[in-house]
Each structure stands twice: as C-alpha cells, then as structure tokens.
Design an enzyme around this catalytic site. Sequence first.
Site, PDB file in Angstrom:
ATOM      1  N   GLY A   1     -25.201   2.493   1.713  1.00  0.00           N
ATOM      2  CA  GLY A   1     -24.225   3.002   0.759  1.00  0.00           C
ATOM      3  C   GLY A   1     -24.584   2.607  -0.653  1.00  0.00           C
TER       4      GLY A   1
ATOM      5  N   VAL B   1     -19.940   0.593  -5.579  1.00  0.00           N
ATOM      6  CA  VAL B   1     -20.272  -0.822  -5.378  1.00  0.00           C
ATOM      7  C   VAL B   1     -21.769  -0.973  -5.106  1.00  0.00           C
ATOM      8  CG1 VAL B   1     -19.892  -2.882  -3.977  1.00  0.00           C
ATOM      9  CG2 VAL B   1     -17.972  -1.358  -4.470  1.00  0.00           C
TER      10      VAL B   1
ATOM     11  N   LYS C   1       0.859  -1.182   0.000  1.00  0.00           N
ATOM     12  CA  LYS C   1       0.000   0.000   0.000  1.00  0.00           C
ATOM     13  C   LYS C   1       0.896   1.232   0.000  1.00  0.00           C
ATOM     14  CE  LYS C   1      -4.444   0.983   0.321  1.00  0.00           C
ATOM     15  NZ  LYS C   1      -5.564   0.245  -0.251  1.00  0.00           N
TER      16      LYS C   1
ATOM     17  N   GLY D   1     -22.937   3.854  -3.453  1.00  0.00           N
ATOM     18  CA  GLY D   1     -21.860   4.420  -4.271  1.00  0.00           C
ATOM     19  C   GLY D   1     -21.530   3.493  -5.421  1.00  0.00           C
TER      20      GLY D   1
HETATM   21  P1  NAD Z   1     -18.118   5.100  -2.815  1.00  0.00           P
HETATM   22  O1  NAD Z   1     -17.375   6.220  -2.194  1.00  0.00           O
HETATM   23  O2  NAD Z   1     -18.363   5.093  -4.282  1.00  0.00           O
HETATM   24  O3  NAD Z   1     -19.551   4.906  -2.109  1.00  0.00           O
HETATM   25  C1  NAD Z   1     -19.766   5.017  -0.739  1.00  0.00           C
HETATM   26  C2  NAD Z   1     -21.221   5.438  -0.541  1.00  0.00           C
HETATM   27  O4  NAD Z   1     -21.498   5.391   0.851  1.00  0.00           O
HETATM   28  C3  NAD Z   1     -21.521   6.872  -1.008  1.00  0.00           C
HETATM   29  O5  NAD Z   1     -22.704   6.891  -1.788  1.00  0.00           O
HETATM   30  C4  NAD Z   1     -21.696   7.632   0.310  1.00  0.00           C
HETATM   31  O6  NAD Z   1     -22.597   8.733   0.185  1.00  0.00           O
HETATM   32  C5  NAD Z   1     -22.238   6.563   1.204  1.00  0.00           C
HETATM   33  N1  NAD Z   1     -22.079   6.800   2.638  1.00  0.00           N
HETATM   34  C6  NAD Z   1     -21.058   7.395   3.294  1.00  0.00           C
HETATM   35  N2  NAD Z   1     -21.308   7.414   4.613  1.00  0.00           N
HETATM   36  C7  NAD Z   1     -22.497   6.803   4.799  1.00  0.00           C
HETATM   37  C8  NAD Z   1     -23.313   6.524   5.938  1.00  0.00           C
HETATM   38  N3  NAD Z   1     -22.949   6.895   7.159  1.00  0.00           N
HETATM   39  N4  NAD Z   1     -24.497   5.885   5.739  1.00  0.00           N
HETATM   40  C9  NAD Z   1     -24.896   5.531   4.500  1.00  0.00           C
HETATM   41  N5  NAD Z   1     -24.171   5.785   3.395  1.00  0.00           N
HETATM   42  C10 NAD Z   1     -23.009   6.417   3.550  1.00  0.00           C
HETATM   43  O7  NAD Z   1     -17.314   3.780  -2.381  1.00  0.00           O
HETATM   44  P2  NAD Z   1     -17.331   2.342  -3.072  1.00  0.00           P
HETATM   45  O8  NAD Z   1     -16.225   2.255  -4.044  1.00  0.00           O
HETATM   46  O9  NAD Z   1     -18.718   2.002  -3.469  1.00  0.00           O
HETATM   47  O10 NAD Z   1     -16.896   1.428  -1.834  1.00  0.00           O
HETATM   48  C11 NAD Z   1     -17.783   1.164  -0.768  1.00  0.00           C
HETATM   49  C12 NAD Z   1     -17.058   0.374   0.309  1.00  0.00           C
HETATM   50  O11 NAD Z   1     -16.573  -0.859  -0.249  1.00  0.00           O
HETATM   51  C13 NAD Z   1     -15.824   1.062   0.884  1.00  0.00           C
HETATM   52  O12 NAD Z   1     -15.699   0.698   2.245  1.00  0.00           O
HETATM   53  C14 NAD Z   1     -14.683   0.464   0.092  1.00  0.00           C
HETATM   54  O13 NAD Z   1     -13.460   0.492   0.815  1.00  0.00           O
HETATM   55  C15 NAD Z   1     -15.168  -0.963  -0.067  1.00  0.00           C
HETATM   56  N6  NAD Z   1     -14.595  -1.664  -1.226  1.00  0.00           N
HETATM   57  C16 NAD Z   1     -14.760  -1.138  -2.473  1.00  0.00           C
HETATM   58  C17 NAD Z   1     -14.236  -1.817  -3.573  1.00  0.00           C
HETATM   59  C18 NAD Z   1     -14.422  -1.301  -4.974  1.00  0.00           C
HETATM   60  O14 NAD Z   1     -14.173  -2.064  -5.919  1.00  0.00           O
HETATM   61  N7  NAD Z   1     -14.874  -0.067  -5.159  1.00  0.00           N
HETATM   62  C19 NAD Z   1     -13.540  -3.021  -3.382  1.00  0.00           C
HETATM   63  C20 NAD Z   1     -13.416  -3.537  -2.089  1.00  0.00           C
HETATM   64  C21 NAD Z   1     -13.949  -2.834  -1.016  1.00  0.00           C
END
Ligand code: NAD
Length: 360
Positions: free
Chosen positions: A185, A189, A83, A187
């Site tokens: 969430g 994913v 990392k 976002g």
């Molecule tokens: P993202 O930033 O696109 O989405 C996160 C979403 O969560 C946003 O819509 C945000 O508004 C919402 N959010 C934030 N705080 C919140 C709360 N208190 N209550 C409800 N919603 C809330 O992130 P992502 O890429 O979708 O990733 C989501 C999670 O999955 C993260 O923890 C990330 O580390 C993990 N993850 C992502 C991937 C990937 O491929 N993107 C892979 C492994 C793990």
Amino acid sequence: MSKIVELDIFGWEKVYIKEIYGNFIAFIAIHSTKRGPALGGCRFYHYENHRAKSALALEDVLRLSRGMTYKATAGNLPLGGGKAVIISEFYDLKPDIRRSLFESFGDFVEELEGKYITAEDVGTLVEDMKIVSERTKHVVGLPESMGGLGDPSPVTAIGVFTAINYITEKLLNKSPSNTTILLQGLGKVGSNLLEHLYNEGYKIYISDVSPKAIENALNKYKNLKYVPPDEVFDIECDIFSPNALGKVINRHNVEKIKHKAIVGAANNQIENYEVAQRLQDRGIIYAPDYAINLGGLTLVYYEYELKIGKQKDKESARNIAIEKTKENVLKNLEEIFEIVRRTNKSPAIVADEIVEERMK
Ligand code: NAD
C-alpha cells in the site's frame, strides 16, 4: 425534523440514530467519554446487502467506536472513542444533495453538544467536513486554510516509521541498511512512510494494486523492487508493512508467512486473537496496529486543542503532535514487548490488556 433515537447497548455509553436529510440514516456510537470527548471519523458507506444494511451499519459503528477508545488510550490522549456511520443509498450524489446531507449531519453532531467530535473517514472528504463545520464546531481534520492541521497521514507515517526502527534495531538486532522491508500500500500513509524508509537506507520492496502508485514510486526512488499484490507472502523479508487493508493476516495465510516481523499502519491487521497467537508461536514479531498508528489521531487531537485555545499556533501544535506520537509509540512498544518476553502471549493480546488497564 426527525427525532434522535437512543439505543443502550451493553459496553457502550450510548448509540444515537437519526434520519437526516434525504432519508439517509446516520448512526453515532459513543463507546466511551471516560477520558474525554469521543472522537472518531464519519464513514459514508454503501452496504450491498440492502435488507441487512442497518444491522451492518450498527455493527460497524460499534466496532469502530470501540477501536477509537483503544487508540486514544494507546496515544495517551484525553479522548474517548466514538464513530459515525451514514448509510449511503447511492454511489454518486449530486453536489447540492451532498451539501444538504452533510449540513444535516453537522446539525446531528451539534445536537450531541460536544460528546462526539467528528472527522473525515472512509467515504467522506475534507470538503464534507468543511460543510459540517458550518453547522458545528465539533469537527476536526480540517484543511490548513480553515484553521485545521491538514492531512493527518504524514504524522501516522512518522509513528509507524518510529516503530519500524525500534523493531529493526531492538528486536531484530539489525540496522536499516541490511534490513529488507515490503511495503503493502502506497497511499497517503504508505507513500510518506516510503520516503522515510528510503532516506534511512532500508532495502525496500513495494506492492500496490494501483499501477499509478507503483509507477510514481519507481520514478521517484532508485532500487525499489516491485512485488505483485498476490505474491506478498511468497517472498521473505525482515519486515512486512501492511498499509492498505484490514485482516491482511488471517487463518488462510498465517502458516505461510515467512517475514520476520509485521509493522504497519493498516487498522485491524489480524483477523482474531487465535491468528495473532499463532504468529507469536511461529516466532513472527507483530507490532499491534493501534499502538503504532496513533499519529493521525494525535494530530487531530492537537487540532482540537488549537480550536479550544489550548495551543497557541499551528506550528507548535503540529510539532507537539509529532513528538507525542514518537514518544507514545516507543512507550507502547517497550511496555508490550517486555510483557511478551515474559509471557509469550501475542503482542495483540498484551496491547489490549495494557490499554484496558489504562482505561480503568
Ligand atoms: P489510502 O486509501 O490513501 O491508501 C491505501 C493504498 O492501498 C492505496 O494506494 C491502494 O491502492 C492500496 N491497496 C488497496 N488494496 C491493496 C492490496 N490488496 N494490495 C496492495 N495495495 C492495496 O489509505 P491510507 O490513508 O494510506 O491508509 C492506509 C491504511 O492505514 C488503512 O488501513 C487506514 O485505515 C490505516 N490508517 C490510516 C491513517 C491515516 O492517517 N491515513 C491512520 C491510521 C490508520
């Protein structure tokens, strides 16, 4: 040009620290290269505690690089864990400064001669990785226009969806159409996951702090129920799916949770082993995060194979990544819950033990 400082920390192969362009300090931690090069994203983060920022960045880079080794092992990938963290001094950077900064970070990655492969992470953008790629080939997660496989989130969502179906059918003994699921969430994913769950017929509740994300979902799909962010533990669903934050299950809420299972993509969902065991003792099923959210890492690994000529084209690389993701998620869950049934240990503890055994 400043020299790389090398730190030897017990349990890690090496930590490299370098002052890069504009006096920014960058840390690269190599937790393990036993199974392959150490792959993990580059975090660009502003630490509020000015005096302790270097210590906090070091703590982050150590913890996150170790997590990458576990995830790569859970994904059966020939990768180690690494990392990078760059301490951000300001919130907004002028484009020319940002360009110079990421060129300089690219040079730092190149100096490590492929021991570490970088990618986008919190605070960095695909555009930053495009700049990094001008200085080193040891970077993945690039857009399709640059020969990459694009956003990994849809593949992460496929892995989590596979896990949700497994837990629903095999452990809750239900079918999607009579299973309620709360998505926290929406976002990158969460929104992809929502589409799969909707098409499968789940009864869906949604929660997000972003009104826009909620509005988009309500406009696109029928019969979704909205839950305010601070009420996600006040209701009872078959499955709670955290796709937003880490440490969402902690000592303050573990006694309150009424959901039957927790299955989501967020990293580090459970505060510690004690909280994890408490969930198990309360009869709440937990699908360990890195055992099921490995799809994104799997996709970027196949992008790396494409880059080094081990895959023939983008389409087959993507398809293999999707198939491997589903296969590994199912294999992990079978193995974890077989041991959980015999020992009553928390799945979080069992997952760590399985992965540590595979690492030997
Ligand atoms: P993202 O930033 O696109 O989405 C996160 C979403 O969560 C946003 O819509 C945000 O508004 C919402 N959010 C934030 N705080 C919140 C709360 N208190 N209550 C409800 N919603 C809330 O992130 P992502 O890429 O979708 O990733 C989501 C999670 O999955 C993260 O923890 C990330 O580390 C993990 N993850 C992502 C991937 C990937 O491929 N993107 C892979 C492994 C793990």
